[in-house]
Design an enzyme around this catalytic site. Structure first.
Site, PDB file in Angstrom:
ATOM      1  N   ASP A  32       0.829  -1.207   0.000  1.00  0.00           N
ATOM      2  CA  ASP A  32       0.000   0.000   0.000  1.00  0.00           C
ATOM      3  C   ASP A  32       0.869   1.267   0.000  1.00  0.00           C
ATOM      4  O   ASP A  32       1.995   1.251   0.490  1.00  0.00           O
ATOM      5  CB  ASP A  32      -0.893  -0.027   1.252  1.00  0.00           C
ATOM      6  CG  ASP A  32      -2.063   0.930   1.131  1.00  0.00           C
ATOM      7  OD1 ASP A  32      -2.290   1.478   0.036  1.00  0.00           O
ATOM      8  OD2 ASP A  32      -2.752   1.131   2.143  1.00  0.00           O
ATOM      9  N   HIS A  49       2.847   3.249  -8.852  1.00  0.00           N
ATOM     10  CA  HIS A  49       2.651   1.831  -9.164  1.00  0.00           C
ATOM     11  C   HIS A  49       3.866   1.277  -9.925  1.00  0.00           C
ATOM     12  O   HIS A  49       4.281   0.145  -9.707  1.00  0.00           O
ATOM     13  CB  HIS A  49       1.384   1.638 -10.005  1.00  0.00           C
ATOM     14  CG  HIS A  49       0.126   2.055  -9.297  1.00  0.00           C
ATOM     15  ND1 HIS A  49      -0.135   1.697  -7.987  1.00  0.00           N
ATOM     16  CD2 HIS A  49      -0.949   2.796  -9.696  1.00  0.00           C
ATOM     17  CE1 HIS A  49      -1.306   2.191  -7.619  1.00  0.00           C
ATOM     18  NE2 HIS A  49      -1.812   2.878  -8.636  1.00  0.00           N
ATOM     19  N   LEU A 143      10.723 -20.457  -4.875  1.00  0.00           N
ATOM     20  CA  LEU A 143       9.684 -19.569  -4.336  1.00  0.00           C
ATOM     21  C   LEU A 143       8.424 -19.594  -5.197  1.00  0.00           C
ATOM     22  O   LEU A 143       8.498 -19.519  -6.427  1.00  0.00           O
ATOM     23  CB  LEU A 143      10.230 -18.129  -4.298  1.00  0.00           C
ATOM     24  CG  LEU A 143       9.219 -17.061  -3.876  1.00  0.00           C
ATOM     25  CD1 LEU A 143       9.013 -17.074  -2.366  1.00  0.00           C
ATOM     26  CD2 LEU A 143       9.665 -15.667  -4.330  1.00  0.00           C
ATOM     27  N   GLU A 219       0.683 -13.777  11.983  1.00  0.00           N
ATOM     28  CA  GLU A 219       1.267 -12.633  12.693  1.00  0.00           C
ATOM     29  C   GLU A 219       1.221 -11.411  11.779  1.00  0.00           C
ATOM     30  O   GLU A 219       1.542 -11.518  10.591  1.00  0.00           O
ATOM     31  CB  GLU A 219       2.729 -12.937  13.069  1.00  0.00           C
ATOM     32  CG  GLU A 219       2.901 -14.111  13.991  1.00  0.00           C
ATOM     33  CD  GLU A 219       2.321 -13.857  15.373  1.00  0.00           C
ATOM     34  OE1 GLU A 219       2.375 -12.701  15.843  1.00  0.00           O
ATOM     35  OE2 GLU A 219       1.794 -14.817  15.973  1.00  0.00           O
TER      36      GLU A 219
HETATM   37  C1  FPP Z   1      -2.076   0.200  -3.263  1.00  0.00           C
HETATM   38  O1  FPP Z   1      -1.562   1.480  -3.245  1.00  0.00           O
HETATM   39  C2  FPP Z   1      -1.494  -0.506  -4.377  1.00  0.00           C
HETATM   40  C3  FPP Z   1      -2.189  -1.061  -5.394  1.00  0.00           C
HETATM   41  C4  FPP Z   1      -3.635  -1.050  -5.517  1.00  0.00           C
HETATM   42  C5  FPP Z   1      -1.470  -1.696  -6.510  1.00  0.00           C
HETATM   43  C6  FPP Z   1      -0.314  -2.501  -6.074  1.00  0.00           C
HETATM   44  C7  FPP Z   1       0.520  -2.827  -7.229  1.00  0.00           C
HETATM   45  C8  FPP Z   1       1.853  -2.805  -7.228  1.00  0.00           C
HETATM   46  C9  FPP Z   1       2.679  -2.503  -6.067  1.00  0.00           C
HETATM   47  C10 FPP Z   1       2.603  -3.186  -8.413  1.00  0.00           C
HETATM   48  C11 FPP Z   1       2.287  -4.606  -8.693  1.00  0.00           C
HETATM   49  C12 FPP Z   1       3.194  -5.187  -9.585  1.00  0.00           C
HETATM   50  C13 FPP Z   1       2.914  -6.279 -10.295  1.00  0.00           C
HETATM   51  C14 FPP Z   1       3.996  -6.952 -10.956  1.00  0.00           C
HETATM   52  C15 FPP Z   1       1.542  -6.795 -10.473  1.00  0.00           C
HETATM   53  P1  FPP Z   1      -2.539   2.700  -3.486  1.00  0.00           P
HETATM   54  O2  FPP Z   1      -2.561   2.998  -4.934  1.00  0.00           O
HETATM   55  O3  FPP Z   1      -3.865   2.401  -2.889  1.00  0.00           O
HETATM   56  O4  FPP Z   1      -1.807   3.823  -2.691  1.00  0.00           O
HETATM   57  P2  FPP Z   1      -2.489   4.996  -1.864  1.00  0.00           P
HETATM   58  O5  FPP Z   1      -3.238   4.336  -0.727  1.00  0.00           O
HETATM   59  O6  FPP Z   1      -1.325   5.788  -1.403  1.00  0.00           O
HETATM   60  O7  FPP Z   1      -3.385   5.745  -2.805  1.00  0.00           O
END
Ligand code: FPP
Length: 252
Positions: A32, A49, A143, A219
């Site tokens: 997040d 992202h 993994l 946990e």
């Molecule tokens: C939450 O942050 C994140 C997501 C909804 C997307 C997570 C995706 C990635 C970390 C990249 C994934 C990579 C692959 C290879 C699939 P948010 O956008 O809700 O952040 P915020 O709460 O600060 O708005």
């Protein structure tokens, strides 16, 4: 004798060294804070992202080197469709980009790629790229990199119940045989052990419809750091904290 990886300088080395033989089998992460990371830098949310994607690669490598068996990453929830179309489109393209760049490295490192969630309703190009990666890595026994994609835990549980009801009526499944182990076979995570450790970044402390059944005895570990800033060091800090916990599973 346990192998020790020096981590912190400390007066109590036995509590502050990561024990390589006692790493969790299954780590789940709610990645997040991508949007806030980008906003803090005056960048569009998608930049967060994109940066988050390279952290996925970094943490996958660390998990693999530490012999963690399963890394489940919450990449897109069933609720994330509510975001603006441009962001959803970007998030649906991320797995394609990720695999374009890193699939050879994953194969080389014996990583198996899988997903949990509603795979069928993903865009065709996303499905094809992921299916290709699943096929190419299916025999790897290192993994398991498990992306929760179009995943929602309540939907998962309801889906399981619907399948069970149908098996009861169509296959004469005896209701008396329905216990926890049996129920778990109807979840997306069929065959996987429950997460030992859940990490959530960005300071939020909630589950957001993630693995509600599977996290019963997991946990939890939270950090204020946004996902794009998450490092190997912070990951090891979480693992070390996990190793210092006493898991009692309701016993004493
Ligand atoms: C939450 O942050 C994140 C997501 C909804 C997307 C997570 C995706 C990635 C970390 C990249 C994934 C990579 C692959 C290879 C699939 P948010 O956008 O809700 O952040 P915020 O709460 O600060 O708005």
């Amino acid at each position: 004798m346990s192998m020790k990886l020096p981590f912190f300088k400390s007066k109590q080395p036995e509590q502050n060294d990561l024990e390589l033989i006692n790493v969790p089998n299954h780590v789940a992460i709610i990645m997040d804070g991508n949007g806030r990371w980008a906003k803090k830098r005056g960048l569009p949310r998608i930049a967060g992202h994109k940066e988050g994607m390279s952290v996925v690669r970094k943490i996958t490598r660390v998990a693999s080197n530490l012999n963690i068996k399963i890394l489940t990453l919450y990449a897109f929830s069933t609720e994330n469709w509510k975001r603006p179309k441009s962001e959803v489109d970007f998030l649906m393209k991320l797995p394609i980009d990720f695999l374009d760049i890193y699939l050879p490295e994953m194969i080389e490192n014996n990583v198996r790629i899988e997903t949990i969630g509603d795979f069928d309703t993903l865009p065709k190009s996303t499905k094809e790229a992921i299916q290709h990666a699943k096929d190419r890595t299916k025999d790897n026994d290192g993994l398991l990199l498990n992306f929760a994609l179009n995943y929602g835990s309540r939907t998962e549980i309801l889906r399981a119940i619907k399948h069970i009801v149908s098996d009861v009526s169509e296959k004469d499944l005896p209701v008396d045989e329905l216990d926890e182990q049996f129920f778990a076979k109807y979840l997306y995570t069929e065959g996987l052990c429950d997460p030992d450790l859940l990490i959530r970044t960005s300071g939020e402390q909630r589950l957001s419809n993630f693995l509600l059944w599977q996290l019963a005895y997991t946990e939890f570990w939270f950090t204020d750091v946004y996902w794009p800033e998450f490092t190997e060091g912070i990951f090891k800090e979480a693992l070390l904290d996990y190793q210092n916990r006493k898991r009692r599973y309701g016993g004493i």
